[in-house]
Motif scaffolding. Structure first.
Motif, mmCIF file in Angstrom:
data_model
loop_
_atom_site.group_PDB
_atom_site.id
_atom_site.type_symbol
_atom_site.label_atom_id
_atom_site.label_comp_id
_atom_site.label_asym_id
_atom_site.label_seq_id
_atom_site.Cartn_x
_atom_site.Cartn_y
_atom_site.Cartn_z
ATOM 1 N N ALA A 367 103.110 -12.198 -24.107
ATOM 2 C CA ALA A 367 102.628 -12.132 -22.723
ATOM 3 C C ALA A 367 103.284 -10.955 -22.013
ATOM 4 O O ALA A 367 104.491 -10.741 -22.132
ATOM 5 C CB ALA A 367 102.932 -13.437 -21.993
ATOM 6 N N GLY A 368 102.477 -10.195 -21.286
ATOM 7 C CA GLY A 368 102.979 -9.040 -20.551
ATOM 8 C C GLY A 368 102.800 -7.728 -21.275
ATOM 9 O O GLY A 368 103.000 -6.664 -20.678
ATOM 10 N N ASP A 369 102.437 -7.749 -22.562
ATOM 11 C CA ASP A 369 102.174 -6.505 -23.285
ATOM 12 C C ASP A 369 100.937 -5.825 -22.698
ATOM 13 O O ASP A 369 100.013 -6.487 -22.199
ATOM 14 C CB ASP A 369 101.945 -6.777 -24.774
ATOM 15 N N THR A 370 100.913 -4.500 -22.758
ATOM 16 C CA THR A 370 99.765 -3.730 -22.272
ATOM 17 C C THR A 370 99.093 -3.028 -23.439
ATOM 18 O O THR A 370 99.762 -2.556 -24.368
ATOM 19 C CB THR A 370 100.185 -2.700 -21.218
ATOM 20 N N ILE A 371 97.772 -2.938 -23.376
ATOM 21 C CA ILE A 371 96.977 -2.326 -24.436
ATOM 22 C C ILE A 371 96.057 -1.291 -23.809
ATOM 23 O O ILE A 371 95.410 -1.555 -22.780
ATOM 24 C CB ILE A 371 96.132 -3.378 -25.189
ATOM 25 N N LEU A 372 95.984 -0.119 -24.424
ATOM 26 C CA LEU A 372 95.056 0.928 -24.001
ATOM 27 C C LEU A 372 93.875 0.936 -24.965
ATOM 28 O O LEU A 372 94.046 1.119 -26.170
ATOM 29 C CB LEU A 372 95.744 2.295 -23.999
ATOM 30 N N LEU A 373 92.681 0.713 -24.435
ATOM 31 C CA LEU A 373 91.463 0.603 -25.237
ATOM 32 C C LEU A 373 90.523 1.761 -24.940
ATOM 33 O O LEU A 373 90.465 2.254 -23.803
ATOM 34 C CB LEU A 373 90.749 -0.720 -24.944
ATOM 35 N N GLU A 374 89.778 2.174 -25.972
ATOM 36 C CA GLU A 374 88.778 3.226 -25.825
ATOM 37 C C GLU A 374 87.454 2.721 -26.340
ATOM 38 O O GLU A 374 87.392 2.005 -27.350
ATOM 39 C CB GLU A 374 89.210 4.467 -26.615
ATOM 40 N N GLY A 375 86.375 3.049 -25.628
ATOM 41 C CA GLY A 375 85.044 2.632 -26.047
ATOM 42 C C GLY A 375 84.007 3.071 -25.047
ATOM 43 O O GLY A 375 84.324 3.744 -24.049
ATOM 44 N N SER A 376 82.771 2.710 -25.282
ATOM 45 C CA SER A 376 81.703 3.069 -24.342
ATOM 46 C C SER A 376 81.911 2.312 -23.030
ATOM 47 O O SER A 376 82.522 1.241 -23.001
ATOM 48 C CB SER A 376 80.339 2.732 -24.932
ATOM 49 N N TRP A 377 81.378 2.887 -21.956
ATOM 50 C CA TRP A 377 81.532 2.238 -20.652
ATOM 51 C C TRP A 377 80.873 0.863 -20.650
ATOM 52 O O TRP A 377 81.393 -0.085 -20.042
ATOM 53 C CB TRP A 377 80.935 3.114 -19.555
ATOM 54 N N GLU A 378 79.727 0.736 -21.322
ATOM 55 C CA GLU A 378 79.053 -0.569 -21.382
ATOM 56 C C GLU A 378 79.925 -1.588 -22.097
ATOM 57 O O GLU A 378 80.049 -2.739 -21.662
ATOM 58 C CB GLU A 378 77.704 -0.431 -22.083
ATOM 59 N N ALA A 379 80.529 -1.171 -23.221
ATOM 60 C CA ALA A 379 81.385 -2.094 -23.962
ATOM 61 C C ALA A 379 82.607 -2.497 -23.148
ATOM 62 O O ALA A 379 83.021 -3.665 -23.156
ATOM 63 C CB ALA A 379 81.811 -1.458 -25.284
ATOM 64 N N LEU A 380 83.187 -1.547 -22.427
ATOM 65 C CA LEU A 380 84.350 -1.858 -21.598
ATOM 66 C C LEU A 380 83.981 -2.858 -20.503
ATOM 67 O O LEU A 380 84.737 -3.800 -20.217
ATOM 68 C CB LEU A 380 84.917 -0.570 -20.990
ATOM 69 N N ASP A 381 82.823 -2.654 -19.876
ATOM 70 C CA ASP A 381 82.396 -3.558 -18.813
ATOM 71 C C ASP A 381 82.188 -4.974 -19.335
ATOM 72 O O ASP A 381 82.561 -5.959 -18.692
ATOM 73 C CB ASP A 381 81.096 -3.051 -18.172
ATOM 74 N N VAL A 382 81.578 -5.092 -20.516
ATOM 75 C CA VAL A 382 81.221 -6.413 -21.043
ATOM 76 C C VAL A 382 82.415 -7.102 -21.698
ATOM 77 O O VAL A 382 82.723 -8.265 -21.408
ATOM 78 C CB VAL A 382 80.062 -6.279 -22.056
ATOM 79 N N ARG A 383 83.127 -6.402 -22.582
ATOM 80 C CA ARG A 383 84.171 -7.034 -23.379
ATOM 81 C C ARG A 383 85.397 -7.407 -22.563
ATOM 82 O O ARG A 383 86.101 -8.372 -22.887
ATOM 83 C CB ARG A 383 84.582 -6.108 -24.529
ATOM 84 N N LEU A 384 85.666 -6.668 -21.504
ATOM 85 C CA LEU A 384 86.893 -6.915 -20.755
ATOM 86 C C LEU A 384 86.747 -8.051 -19.741
ATOM 87 O O LEU A 384 87.644 -8.284 -18.938
ATOM 88 C CB LEU A 384 87.358 -5.628 -20.068
#
Length: 601
Positions: A367-384
């Motif tokens: 808990a508290g770890d941070t993750i930097l993700l890369e992907g399409s804007w659509e995928a970021l909007d939906v998956r997050l």
């Protein structure tokens, strides 16, 4: 108590409550409308009819158009353009450019349309320059008032005074004849605001304003230590990588160069087995520039060196930062840079704990770890939207500012251009033009229905609708005509200049609580009758009336443009008169002393 006295009492109480600023303005406005009905001054249908009025629907549609421009990055692009022209440390130049732009646009279309088109641009520019939007938005609205006097199409009141001349058998005002007074009005307005605006305008900021994400990519890249060098390489037809599995790609010494992602050329999505690398796919690698150049030459890759933020923030894809919350299902799972998420459309670029890269010997999440993700804007909007992660900054808000002129920008600009043409030519009523424009954007998917609901500033819309019965009550009760008749009796015998002065005071006073169109319609018969009785030309009187109708500076309820900037600018009711008073003095001088020099009595 007569109807005139009752109307005056309600108006006075409403203005006092607005100025007191202790009650919500929406509550005061609705209470005023209901009080008019309770006193028998308007019917129930008239008291509530403002909410279905065309002007209210037009304002709501303009908010949707503005939201589309903002969502697609058009406002971010325009804001960057304004900043580039004005200079990052030159607020006065930015203010001058903004006022000149809105003044010219308001001459072609309504002031409301001009302010709606430029307001998100001004807000974006103020955020990026770390300035209070309150220093820019009220000047935007006031400059629109002045600019609306430059052409016949600037405002309905311009057409009304021209038609009044034609109805009297005289030649109406020409299309550009208003420029004789409109250009000096706008120039003087700009000068007064540039000289005194900074001292007379508040510095507060509205809570509705978004954060500045214009440099968000650089911030993330620096925070996660991706400054070493990020390169995007396109796979050529002759590359030996063609036909290979993404996991089998060899790029040499891992200490010098690492593959961060392999992306499909068409979609930009991460390439996963059993899919194979093909021509046009991209490799996103991180490491030394010399090693990247050697790899490109050896493996027949098209190398394009980019800043790290530019390489990963583009029209198709971007970055997002998430935090692992307590009780997340991801706690205890191993995660390391380069791996794809379970959905397969996001790539992990970095994992940190307390600001330090996670130890690869024990990559299990806490808990508290941070993750930097890369992907399409659509995928970021939906998956997050997954409850197992907390998004630090909304990808949608980031994309609007970080990627100017993004997807859908062409449609948004085309709709705005069409709206300007419809408003300028008057082919259809403004409300039809606004609703059609908003409908096209929704049908085209540029904005969703839910986004449209959120885009509308409901305080403004309700306030406009609730205040419309006030104008109806003033006319029906005879209060407005009572005041006009007394003005003629008091000033008519003192000469035309004195009458112009009284006419300005009357019109401008009524214009602080009534629409300038309604005020102009009310006072035109008085002006024409006075011109006949004094034996003078009605042209200077009607032009003076037109200027007075624009001098609606003292209250936010005076015009729709004043109301539109109230929320985003964080203004209180009492903020308007401070800058509005010197502008009213300038408009008074122009209406009373300048107009007779151009249009003789």
């Amino acid at each position: 108590m007569t109807q005139i006295e009752s109307t005056g009492l309600i108006i006075a109480a409403t203005i006092a409550l607005f100025a007191w600023n202790r009650l919500p303005v929406v509550a005061v406005a609705i209470a005023a409308a209901l009080s008019l009905w309770a006193m028998g001054l308007v019917t129930l249908e008239q008291a509530l009819g403002g909410f279905g009025d065309g002007a209210v629907l037009f304002i709501a549609s303009l908010f949707i158009v503005s939201a589309a421009l903002d969502k697609t990055g058009v406002t971010a692009w325009a804001g960057q353009f304004l900043i580039a022209k004005a200079g990052k440390n030159n607020q006065s130049r930015l203010l001058a450019i903004v006022m000149a732009a809105v003044g010219c646009l308001a001459a072609l279309i309504s002031g409301g349309g001009a302010v709606a088109a430029l307001m998100p641009v001004v807000v974006m520019a103020s955020i990026q320059l770390r300035q209070s939007p309150a220093q820019l938005l009220m000047p935007l609205a006031f400059a629109a008032h002045a600019g609306a006097n430059m052409l016949l199409t600037g405002a309905p009141k311009n057409i009304l005074v021209s038609e009044a001349l034609e109805d009297a058998g005289l030649e109406g005002f020409a299309f550009a004849e208003f420029a004789y007074v409109g250009v000096p009005l706008l120039a003087g307005t700009m000068l007064i605001i540039l000289l005194f605006g900074k001292r007379l305008l508040p510095q507060r900021t509205s809570a509705r304003l978004p954060a500045d994400f214009s440099r968000h990519a650089e911030t993330l890249v620096e925070h996660y230590g991706l400054r070493d060098g990020v390169f995007r390489m396109r796979v050529r037809e002759s590359s030996p990588f063609v036909g290979a599995a993404p996991t089998n790609l060899e790029v040499g010494d891992p200490a010098r160069l690492q593959i961060m992602a392999v992306q499909a050329g068409g979609s930009g999505l991460p390439l996963r087995e059993p899919a194979l690398v093909s021509q046009g796919d991209y490799l996103l690698v991180r490491g030394e520039a010399q090693a990247a150049a050697e790899l490109a030459a050896e493996k027949h890759l098209a190398l394009r060196e980019e800043a790290a933020g530019t390489a990963m923030f583009n029209h198709r894809s971007g970055l997002a930062e998430v935090i692992i919350p307590p009780r997340s299902a991801l706690i205890g799972r191993a995660m390391h840079p380069g791996m794809a998420t379970d959905s397969g459309d996001l790539i992990v670029l970095a994992v940190q704990r307390a600001g330090v890269d996670l130890n690869l010997r024990d990559p299990r999440l806490k808990a508290g770890d941070t993750i930097l993700l890369e992907g399409s804007w659509e995928a970021l909007d939906v998956r997050l939207r997954d409850p197992d992660v907390l998004v630090v900054n909304s990808p949608d808000l980031v994309r609007r500012q970080a990627v100017p002129m993004g997807a859908g920008a062409g449609m948004a600009v085309a709709v705005l251009a069409g709206l300007v043409v419809l408003l300028g030519t008057g082919i259809v009523p403004p409300v039809v033009a606004g609703l059609v424009s908003a409908g096209i954007l929704i049908v085209a998917g540029t904005v969703t229905v839910e986004e449209s609901y959120r885009a509308i500033h409901w305080t403004t819309v309700i306030l406009v609708g609730a205040m419309m019965p006030m104008s109806v009550a003033m006319v029906q009760s005879g209060a407005a005509q009572f005041v006009a008749d007394h003005l003629v009796a008091m000033t008519g015998a003192a000469g035309p200049i004195a009458f112009l002065a009284g006419l300005f005071v009357l019109t401008a006073s009524l214009g602080q609580i009534m629409s300038n169109t309604a005020t102009t319609m009310l006072v035109i018969p008085v002006a024409m009758a006075a011109a006949t009785s004094m034996g003078i030309s009605p042209r200077p009187i009607l032009m003076s009336l037109c200027i007075a109708g624009s001098a609606s500076f003292l209250t936010p309820i005076a015009t729709t443009t004043n109301l539109m900037v109230m929320g985003p600018g964080g203004y209180a009711f009492g903020d308007y008169w401070k800058l509005g008073l010197p502008l009213m003095i300038w408009f008074f001088f122009m209406a009373v002393f300048y107009v007779p020099l151009v249009w003789r009595f």
